[in-house]
Design an enzyme around this catalytic site. Structure first.
Site, PDB file in Angstrom:
ATOM      1  N   ASP A   2      39.464  13.358  44.685  1.00  8.57           N
ATOM      2  CA  ASP A   2      39.198  13.305  43.246  1.00  8.57           C
ATOM      3  C   ASP A   2      40.003  14.358  42.487  1.00  8.57           C
ATOM      4  O   ASP A   2      40.215  15.462  42.979  1.00  8.57           O
ATOM      5  CB  ASP A   2      37.694  13.511  43.007  1.00  8.57           C
ATOM      6  CG  ASP A   2      37.282  13.052  41.629  1.00  8.57           C
ATOM      7  OD1 ASP A   2      38.052  12.302  40.993  1.00  8.57           O
ATOM      8  OD2 ASP A   2      36.195  13.446  41.176  1.00  8.57           O
ATOM      9  N   ASN A  50      36.293   1.400  40.475  1.00  8.76           N
ATOM     10  CA  ASN A  50      37.560   1.792  39.840  1.00  8.76           C
ATOM     11  C   ASN A  50      38.202   0.660  39.025  1.00  8.76           C
ATOM     12  O   ASN A  50      39.096   0.899  38.221  1.00  8.76           O
ATOM     13  CB  ASN A  50      38.579   2.301  40.870  1.00  8.76           C
ATOM     14  CG  ASN A  50      38.277   3.700  41.393  1.00  8.76           C
ATOM     15  OD1 ASN A  50      38.572   4.034  42.526  1.00  8.76           O
ATOM     16  ND2 ASN A  50      37.685   4.555  40.549  1.00  8.76           N
TER      17      ASN A  50
HETATM   18  C1  IPE Z   1      41.783  10.135  42.106  1.00  7.31           C
HETATM   19  O1  IPE Z   1      41.419  10.970  41.063  1.00  7.31           O
HETATM   20  C2  IPE Z   1      40.726   9.152  42.483  1.00  7.31           C
HETATM   21  C3  IPE Z   1      41.243   7.793  42.787  1.00  7.31           C
HETATM   22  C4  IPE Z   1      42.079   7.521  43.712  1.00  7.31           C
HETATM   23  C5  IPE Z   1      40.795   6.632  42.008  1.00  7.31           C
HETATM   24  P1  IPE Z   1      40.946  10.467  39.630  1.00  7.31           P
HETATM   25  O2  IPE Z   1      41.825   9.356  39.182  1.00  7.31           O
HETATM   26  O3  IPE Z   1      39.487  10.178  39.676  1.00  7.31           O
HETATM   27  O4  IPE Z   1      41.237  11.753  38.736  1.00  7.31           O
HETATM   28  P2  IPE Z   1      40.282  12.411  37.653  1.00  7.31           P
HETATM   29  O5  IPE Z   1      38.940  12.578  38.304  1.00  7.31           O
HETATM   30  O6  IPE Z   1      40.243  11.476  36.505  1.00  7.31           O
HETATM   31  O7  IPE Z   1      40.920  13.705  37.338  1.00  7.31           O
HETATM   32 MG    MG Z   2      37.733  11.180  39.285  1.00  7.11          MG
END
Ligand code: IPE
Ligand code: MG
Length: 229
Positions: A2, A50
């Site tokens: 994350d 997502n």
């Molecule tokens: C990567 O981070 C998670 C995924 C692969 C979907 P994020 O895309 O959730 O980044 P933040 O939390 O918005 O910073």
């Molecule tokens: Mg995230």
């Protein structure tokens, strides 16, 4: 994994830039885990939630998966890594689905290490699909509901044959599971890092394992000293 978006934002860059850096961190993590002798590594690459992100970001994430598999599968295979994929497959586009299947098929006989990619994965979805399949077995008369225990139920999960995680690491400061391995995490230890995923590397992994090694796991029992007294 994350914090890709925030990592990029901090640098005044688009979120996609963070996702690309995230793939690089993933590449290093798989390599580092192999060097450390870790046998099972599961990564939460794309959750069933997502899809609610802007269409362009979803497209970027799908493209990155394709690039990752095309570019890294050979090395992964050469290193003797077996790839498993968990998550809902049916609703993925045909090209993504066949790439995931290709990765599994190519590496099926590898034994050095296992990498589990959670893609279009959500625990509630997984548990629901498992329950439906088990119920079908019961109504077909192949299964006696009175004789079903947790060990039987988990054979219907996407993770059948995959050991429960000992340690779950989340970067990015959030301290929650976000629909990841709800069933399998019953006795997992958690390590949360405040920094963002693109900054994760082998030494973060070593630090998390060190923290893990100092935890006392009782699995609902008593600790050894108390038991002896
Ligand atoms: C990567 O981070 C998670 C995924 C692969 C979907 P994020 O895309 O959730 O980044 P933040 O939390 O918005 O910073
Ligand atoms: Mg995230």
């Amino acid at each position: 994994m994350d914090g890709n978006g925030r990592w990029a934002q901090m640098r005044g860059k688009p979120r996609a830039f963070g996702h690309e850096a995230g793939v690089e961190a993933l590449r290093n993590t798989v390599r580092g885990a192999g060097e450390l002798g870790i046998k099972w590594l599961t990564v939460y690459a794309f959750s069933s939630e997502n899809w609610s992100r802007p269409r362009s970001e979803v497209r970027d994430l799908m493209t990155l998966l394709k690039i990752f598999i095309r570019r890294d599968l050979k090395e992964i295979h050469r290193e003797g890594v077996r790839v498993h994929v968990i998550g809902e497959r049916e609703s993925l586009s045909a090209d993504i689905r066949s790439l995931l299947e290709e990765a599994e098929k190519l590496t099926v006989n590898n034994v050095n290490m296992n990498v589990v990619i959670a893609f279009n994965y959500g625990s509630r979805d997984e548990i629901t699909r498992a329950a439906i399949r088990m119920a079908a077995g019961i109504s077909a008369g192949n299964l006696d509901p009175k004789a079903v225990g947790p060990e039987d139920f988990e054979q219907y999960l996407d993770t059948a044959g995959i050991p429960d995680p000992d340690l779950i690491i989340r970067t990015g400061g959030e301290q929650r599971l976000s629909n990841f391995l709800l069933w399998q995490a019953a006795y997992s230890e958690f390590v949360f890092f405040p920094f963002f995923w693109p900054d994760f590397n082998k030494s973060s992994l070593v630090e998390a394992i060190h923290t893990f090694s100092e935890r006392e796991r009782r699995f609902g029992g008593l600790d050894a000293k108390v038991k002896a007294s």
